[in-house]
Motif scaffolding. Sequence first.
Motif, PDB file in Angstrom:
ATOM      1  N   GLN A   8       0.837  -1.197   0.000  1.00 30.94           N
ATOM      2  CA  GLN A   8       0.000   0.000   0.000  1.00 30.94           C
ATOM      3  C   GLN A   8       0.872   1.247   0.000  1.00 30.94           C
ATOM      4  N   ASP A  12       0.831   4.139  -2.795  1.00 28.28           N
ATOM      5  CA  ASP A  12       0.612   5.538  -2.417  1.00 28.28           C
ATOM      6  C   ASP A  12       1.766   6.414  -2.877  1.00 28.28           C
ATOM      7  N   GLY A  85      -2.163   7.607   3.721  1.00 26.74           N
ATOM      8  CA  GLY A  85      -2.575   6.209   3.585  1.00 26.74           C
ATOM      9  C   GLY A  85      -2.227   5.369   4.797  1.00 26.74           C
ATOM     10  N   LYS A  88      -4.483   6.289   7.689  1.00 23.45           N
ATOM     11  CA  LYS A  88      -5.806   5.674   7.486  1.00 23.45           C
ATOM     12  C   LYS A  88      -5.784   4.210   7.890  1.00 23.45           C
ATOM     13  N   LYS A  89      -4.725   3.531   7.507  1.00 19.67           N
ATOM     14  CA  LYS A  89      -4.587   2.111   7.822  1.00 19.67           C
ATOM     15  C   LYS A  89      -4.516   1.907   9.339  1.00 19.67           C
TER      16      LYS A  89
END
Length: 287
Positions: A8, A12, A85, A88-89
């Motif tokens: 991820q 990103d 990102g 958020k995770k």
Amino acid sequence: MTGSAASQGIKDSVAGTVAGAACLFTGHPFDTLRVRLQTSTTKLGMIECLKNTVEKEGASALYKGVTSPLFGMMFETAVLFVGYGQMKKLLQKDPNKPLELWQYSLCGASAGFAATFVLTPVELIKCRLQVQTTGPPKYKGTFDCFVKVLKEDGVTGLYRGIIPTLAREIPGNMAFFGVYEGLKRYFRTKTGQEDLPLRYLILSGGIGGIAYWSIFYPADVAKSSIQVSDNGPTPSLLATLKKIYQKDGIRGLYRGYVLTVMRAFPANAAMFTVYEMTMKALDKVIP
């Protein structure tokens, strides 16, 4: 970092880099005029500033200082989206349950904090090149400016203006991502489509960009003023805001705002749209 978190982060980073380039080339001419308006010692209008720039220096002058943010902004945007990102995770315990809007804003604030440390030296070099108009230039280009600032003021010289940059980036990105995610949620509800058509991404990104610049614009005016003044100790944010206000009033604190908002919509619409499209392409090749 786990495998999924690492992949991820890579996505990103790549998508953020490409999005940063799209944002830069869309908005740089507006940005050059904004910085010149903010740092001008005379009261210039937006049209007059554009006319003077093109007549005296040619249309290419609108892209002055573009080399500095070309790589710097690509890196800064990558840092911004990676930070966003990863935050958020961290906050999203259930992948099937979307975050609350205040959580998106919190992610934006943390991403803005991280990006500031890349953004400050990039903008300092960009601003100094942008305000070179007539007469023999002090800086021959991006690298020459970087070397001279480093030689004259050391590493701290590159971070001149970091406090107003933080004052802009933290609340700005809270508004930026909060508005962007909020509008996407609204349009998904309105259309019943999870995968939004391009026009809704453009609208969400553009309005998010306007929100970013509107939340504390005077901090950006102070930042530009501090970064182009390379003599003596760095003035504080409050002292700079006070000085601008005493000289030009509220209008001075919002010098260049209209131009900035005009730039914000297409530049940030381009950035978010390219980011989303790149992420979709990367999802197909990176699990």
